[in-house]
Structures are given as structure tokens and as C-alpha cells.
Design a protein around this motif. Structure first.
Motif, PDB file in Angstrom:
ATOM      1  N   THR A 117      43.193  19.822  27.290  1.00  0.00           N
ATOM      2  CA  THR A 117      44.643  19.613  27.332  1.00  0.00           C
ATOM      3  C   THR A 117      45.283  20.771  26.576  1.00  0.00           C
ATOM      4  OG1 THR A 117      44.337  17.242  27.424  1.00  0.00           O
ATOM      5  CG2 THR A 117      46.523  18.024  26.794  1.00  0.00           C
ATOM      6  N   VAL A 118      46.196  21.470  27.259  1.00  0.00           N
ATOM      7  CA  VAL A 118      46.756  22.695  26.665  1.00  0.00           C
ATOM      8  C   VAL A 118      48.272  22.751  26.880  1.00  0.00           C
ATOM      9  CG1 VAL A 118      44.638  24.030  27.063  1.00  0.00           C
ATOM     10  CG2 VAL A 118      46.449  24.047  28.807  1.00  0.00           C
ATOM     11  N   THR A 119      48.915  23.616  26.101  1.00  0.00           N
ATOM     12  CA  THR A 119      50.318  23.967  26.348  1.00  0.00           C
ATOM     13  C   THR A 119      50.356  25.460  26.640  1.00  0.00           C
ATOM     14  OG1 THR A 119      51.018  22.275  24.803  1.00  0.00           O
ATOM     15  CG2 THR A 119      52.656  23.922  25.405  1.00  0.00           C
ATOM     16  N   ILE A 120      51.029  25.813  27.713  1.00  0.00           N
ATOM     17  CA  ILE A 120      51.100  27.227  28.115  1.00  0.00           C
ATOM     18  C   ILE A 120      52.010  27.968  27.137  1.00  0.00           C
ATOM     19  CG2 ILE A 120      51.710  28.812  30.006  1.00  0.00           C
ATOM     20  CD1 ILE A 120      49.329  26.902  30.620  1.00  0.00           C
ATOM     21  N   PHE A 124      52.049  17.727  32.891  1.00  0.00           N
ATOM     22  CA  PHE A 124      52.836  16.620  32.333  1.00  0.00           C
ATOM     23  C   PHE A 124      54.327  16.892  32.291  1.00  0.00           C
ATOM     24  CE2 PHE A 124      48.603  16.325  30.202  1.00  0.00           C
ATOM     25  CZ  PHE A 124      48.150  15.256  30.956  1.00  0.00           C
ATOM     26  N   ASN A 125      54.725  18.151  32.295  1.00  0.00           N
ATOM     27  CA  ASN A 125      56.167  18.447  32.317  1.00  0.00           C
ATOM     28  C   ASN A 125      56.397  19.775  33.032  1.00  0.00           C
ATOM     29  OD1 ASN A 125      54.923  19.869  30.108  1.00  0.00           O
ATOM     30  ND2 ASN A 125      56.973  20.415  29.427  1.00  0.00           N
ATOM     31  N   ASP A 126      57.655  20.013  33.409  1.00  0.00           N
ATOM     32  CA  ASP A 126      58.001  21.241  34.123  1.00  0.00           C
ATOM     33  C   ASP A 126      58.857  22.155  33.254  1.00  0.00           C
ATOM     34  OD1 ASP A 126      56.740  20.272  36.312  1.00  0.00           O
ATOM     35  OD2 ASP A 126      58.542  20.054  37.569  1.00  0.00           O
ATOM     36  N   MET A 139      49.527  20.476  30.063  1.00  0.00           N
ATOM     37  CA  MET A 139      48.696  20.074  31.217  1.00  0.00           C
ATOM     38  C   MET A 139      47.236  19.918  30.829  1.00  0.00           C
ATOM     39  SD  MET A 139      48.841  23.774  33.121  1.00  0.00           S
ATOM     40  CE  MET A 139      50.601  23.787  33.102  1.00  0.00           C
ATOM     41  N   THR A 140      46.502  19.218  31.687  1.00  0.00           N
ATOM     42  CA  THR A 140      45.054  19.262  31.530  1.00  0.00           C
ATOM     43  C   THR A 140      44.533  20.278  32.550  1.00  0.00           C
ATOM     44  OG1 THR A 140      44.879  17.379  33.006  1.00  0.00           O
ATOM     45  CG2 THR A 140      44.651  16.936  30.672  1.00  0.00           C
ATOM     46  N   VAL A 141      43.611  21.105  32.097  1.00  0.00           N
ATOM     47  CA  VAL A 141      43.055  22.141  32.967  1.00  0.00           C
ATOM     48  C   VAL A 141      41.530  22.087  32.893  1.00  0.00           C
ATOM     49  CG1 VAL A 141      45.022  23.695  32.680  1.00  0.00           C
ATOM     50  CG2 VAL A 141      43.090  23.903  31.124  1.00  0.00           C
ATOM     51  N   LYS A 142      40.941  22.545  33.977  1.00  0.00           N
ATOM     52  CA  LYS A 142      39.473  22.670  33.981  1.00  0.00           C
ATOM     53  C   LYS A 142      39.149  24.146  33.870  1.00  0.00           C
ATOM     54  CE  LYS A 142      36.132  21.862  37.478  1.00  0.00           C
ATOM     55  NZ  LYS A 142      35.805  21.018  38.614  1.00  0.00           N
TER      56      LYS A 142
END
Ligand code: SAH
Length: 452
Positions: free
Chosen positions: A11-14, A63-65, A43-46
Motif C-alpha cells: 500500500t503506497v502513496t504516489i 483509493f482516491n483520485d 493505492m495498493t500495487v503489486k
């Protein structure tokens, strides 16, 4: 540092957007580049690819835009790299490009005092490309057109390319269907077999003349003439169908050999009121409307007079020099592609311009020779390809001692490197003006005036 593992989810924040338009997240300092991800989005990323210094991730759930996000019509436009910024509002794209230039002026050029003006954008930033180069492959037992998935040669079937002249999009489908009807084989890269490699279409923005180039692996084109006739019949704007032969196993699209299958060897178009002949191998800016903005701005910055001797280096078919020839005493153009120089000479004549001379060759070779011959330019325009200027060219241009150098660049990183060199050699950059020639993509064009 936590080690990021392939196929694990995080789970990360850009926190950043790369110059290519990929979202960047840092997992305890390790950067992960993520498609279709914008700053401040969580978002969660792989992790799909994990290298020593950085990796690539794929969005699992967002999770958000970001408020500047806009809906993407077709995800393949991001996947293929055709329109890697199309998930951003156009205003944000323009600001992003300005910031990218500011960044390299600080980090690479070490010229933090040089200002960057707001990017000049388009009113309608779609459907602008006057040229398409479309790969052909066999997909599901059919000849298919589309675009490669980024960093691969997997063909994504695409019909609406968003940034191409819609008439070109339509032409590609018509040509694809004709080739299918004639059972023409698609090229197969793996074993260098099959026949049609690429379909290239150029359409004059003002003239509406269309050229179709069929790039083939071998010369013998069964029913080639008949196919060309049918293309012309179904696409009345077509004035030229060319077969280009490229037998090599290579990523270079066009080969050297050409045959006319129908009509003329070139198309014509207009730019700032002058007409131009454009041959298949000649470079021609893909966004006609914005090229006019670009040239006008560049010419305005140079404040030309009737006494000026102008060099148009990397001149292509002569468009920059011929647009300003009437304002100055003389224009000398140089360009490495022979076909483009033939076009430049022809274009000078066709527009009644007698004070322009052209030479085929590398700018870095011809520039020093001109100096020896006593050509004494007061203004030098340069418009190099992405790799920027050769050191020998920079030295020769400074030795020529012009009052002004107008640098038109399609790559901020090499522009910044070259501005540093010019600064050290006594030519100072004023404001950099980005012009958006490539909306929805991460390409950045800019102009800068250098004075002694
Ligand atoms: N000024 C033109 C072309 C710009 S594109 C226009 O606006 O349309 C850059 C051009 O530089 C291309 O035509 C390319 O063929 C040419 N080129 C690339 N390397 C070169 C070199 N070393 N010397 C001269 N021309 C070169």
C-alpha cells in the motif's frame, strides 16, 4: 532498507510523476514506477519488476483520485505509450512540462536563474498528428494494426489513436481491410518472415494530400499496384502510395529502397503560408498547427533584420529558414538526410526564395567548413534531434561569433546540457519557452534565445 519483493503487494502513496508520466512511490526509499498513478493517490500495487535501484508496480486498487485526473478512453493508450499523459487534465500537462524544464535547468544546466515561461498549448489537444507509423502483425490469424505495448513487441489492436488526425486513423483501417482482402501476410519479427512490416500515413494539415507508405520485408509485392489503386479508390485524398523495402531484422522502421506504387513521390503542405514538398524519408514536424506557433515565436525572439546572415542547422526540408528568408540577407541550411535537402532546395524555388543555400552533411562538419569559407552568420538557429548538439558543433557555432543563437529543442535534458556549455563559452540563455507540440504525451519542445 526493506526489500521490495516481486509479486508482493504494497500500500503506497504516489509522491512524484516521472518525466515519462509514471507515478512514483517510494517504499522505504526504494522507488517503484507505476502506470496510471498520479501524485497524492493512495493505492495498493503489486511489484511486477524489481531491479537493484528501482522497480515497476501495477495498480491493484486505487483509493482516491488526484483532482487533476481525467478519465482515459482506452487504457491501451497508456499501456502503449501513445498518450501517456492522457489521464491528466490538459492544464496540468502544460504545467507539468514547464516544471520539467525548470527542473533540468536547475539540476543539469545549473542555471536556476533562467526563467521558464508557461507552456503554449493547443485549444484542441487531440487529433493533431499529421503522421502515423503503425506496426502490422498477425493476431488471431488476421493481419492486425495497432501499437506495441511499452517496452515490448506485443501488438495491442488499436483503432482510435486519440492524437492522430482522425482521417489518418480511418485510413489505417481501410488499408488494413484491403490488405486482409488480398491475403497479404503480416511481417513476423521473430523469424524475419512475412511481408508487411508497417503502414505509414502522412496527411497534409492544410492540403489534405495523403501519402501511404507500405513498408515490406522483400521487394516482390504480389498485386502491389492493384492494391495501391484500390487504396486510392477507397481513400480519394491519397496522392501517393510508396513501397519501402526493409529486409533487415531491426527496429528501424524504414529501409533505403523505395518504389512508387501509385501517384507522386511526395506530398505538399503549407506552413506559415509557404508550400513544402515532403518526401517519404524527410523529417516534418508532426503537429502543423503548433509548429506554426513554434516557428513564429522563434523568429520573433531573433528580431531579424535585412542585414542578418542566418544559419538554419538541422534544417530538414528547410521550413525554419524559408519561413524567415524574406526578412534577412541570406540563409544557409544544413541537414544530414539527402532527400530532405533535395526537398529544401525544391521548396526554396517553389516559394520564389533565392537567398537560401542548402548542403547535405553533418552540421558539426559543415559548420566549421563554412567558417573557413568566410560565411559569417549573425544568427544561428539550431533544431537538433533528441541527442542534442555535438560538442564540435557547439565549438564551431561559438567560433562563428554570431550575435544570437536560437535553440529549438525536443529534449529538455540535452537542451540543459548544451545551455551549460554555451554559458561557459559566453552565450547566455534568456527565458525558455516551452511549446506543446505533443499533447497527451510526455514529449517537450522548447525554444530559447542565447545572446553573447
Ligand atoms: N528544422 C526542421 C527539422 C528538425 S528535426 C524542422 O523543423 O522541420 C532534426 C533534423 O536534424 C532531422 O531532419 C534530422 O535528419 C537532422 N539531423 C540529425 N542529425 C544531424 C546532424 N548531425 N547534422 C545535420 N542534421 C542532422
Amino acid at each position: 532498507m526493506m526489500t521490495v519483493e516481486k509479486n508482493k503487494t504494497y500500500t503506497v502513496t504516489i509522491d512524484d510523476l516521472s518525466y515519462e508520466g509514471l507515478g512514483v512511490a517510494h517504499i522505504e526509499g526504494y522507488p517503484l514506477f507505476i502506470e496510471n498513478a498520479l501524485p497524492d493517490e493512495e493505492m495498493t500495487v503489486k511489484a511486477v519488476k524489481v531491479g537493484k535501484k528501482f522497480g515497476y508496480g501495477k495498480v491493484i486498487e486505487r483509493f482516491n483520485d488526484n483532482p487533476e485526473r481525467q478519465a482515459v478512453k482506452d487504457m491501451d493508450l497508456l499501456r502503449s505509450g501513445i498518450a501517456p499523459l492522457s489521464h491528466l487534465t490538459y492544464d496540468y500537462q502544460l504545467r507539468f512540462k514547464q516544471q520539467q524544464v525548470e527542473k533540468v535547468l536547475k539540476t543539469i544546466a545549473k542555471l536556476p536563474e533562467v526563467q521558464v515561461a508557461p507552456t503554449l498549448g493547443m485549444d484542441q489537444p487531440f487529433g493533431y498528428r499529421n503522421k502515423a507509423q503503425i506496426p502490422v502483425q498477425k493476431v488471431d490469424n488476421q493481419l492486425m494494426t495497432g501499437f506495441y505495448r511499452k517496452n515490448s513487441h506485443v501488438l495491442l489492436p488499436i483503432e482510435n489513436y486519440l492524437i492522430q488526425d482522425p482521417k489518418i486513423d480511418q485510413a489505417i483501417l481501410v488499408i488494413r481491410d484491403i490488405l486482409r482482402r488480398f491475403n497479404v501476410k503480416a511481417y513476423n519479427e521473430r523469424d524475419n518472415t512475412g511481408f508487411i512490416r508497417h503502414i505509414i500515413v502522412r496527411r497534409g494539415h492544410y492540403s489534405h494530400e495523403m501519402m501511404v507508405i507500405l513498408v515490406t520485408r522483400t521487394e516482390r509485392f504480389f498485386k502491389g499496384m492493384e492494391i495501391a489503386e484500390i487504396i486510392k479508390k477507397e481513400l480519394p485524398e491519397v496522392v501517393s502510395v510508396i513501397q519501402n523495402i526493409n529486409p533487415e531484422k531491426t527496429n528501424v522502421i524504414m529501409g533505403r529502397e523505395e518504389k512508387v506504387l501509385y501517384g507522386k513521390t511526395a506530398i505538399n503542405d503549407t506552413l506559415l503560408g509557404k508550400t513544402y514538398r515532403i518526401s517519404p524519408q524527410s523529417f516534418y514536424q508532426v503537429n502543423t498547427e503548433q509548429t506554426e506557433v513554434l516557428y513564429q515565436k522563434a523568429i520573433e525572439l531573433a528580431e531579424l533584420t535585412k542585414d542578418d546572415i542566418v544559419v538554419d542547422a538541422y534544417c530538414g526540408i528547410g521550413t525554419i529558414g524559408l519561413s524567415l528568408a524574406e526578412k534577412v540577407k541570406h540563409v544557409y541550411g544544413v541537414e544530414v538526410i539527402a532527400q530532405a535537402i533535395e526537398d529544401a532546395k525544391y521548396n526554396a524555388k517553389a516559394n520564389g526564395i533565392e537567398n537560401a543555400n542548402y548542403e547535405v552533411g553533418k552540421a558539426e562538419k559543415i559548420m566549421p567548413r563554412w567558417a573557413r569559407e568566410g560565411i559569417d552568420p549573425s544568427v544561428i538557429f539550431v533544431d537538433p534531434p533528441r541527442k542534442g548538439l555535438d560538442e564540435k558543433f557547439i565549438e564551431a557555432s561559438v567560433a562563428a561569433n554570431p550575435e544570437k543563437i536560437v535553440y529549438i529543442s525536443c529534449n529538455p535534458a540535452t537542451l540543459a546540457r548544451d545551455l551549460r556549455r554555451y554559458e561557459d563559452l559566453g552565450y547566455h540563455a534568456s527565458t525558455v519557452q516551452p511549446v506543446d507540440l505533443f499533447p497527451q504525451t510526455s514529449h517537450i519542445e522548447s525554444i530559447v534565445l542565447l545572446t553573447k
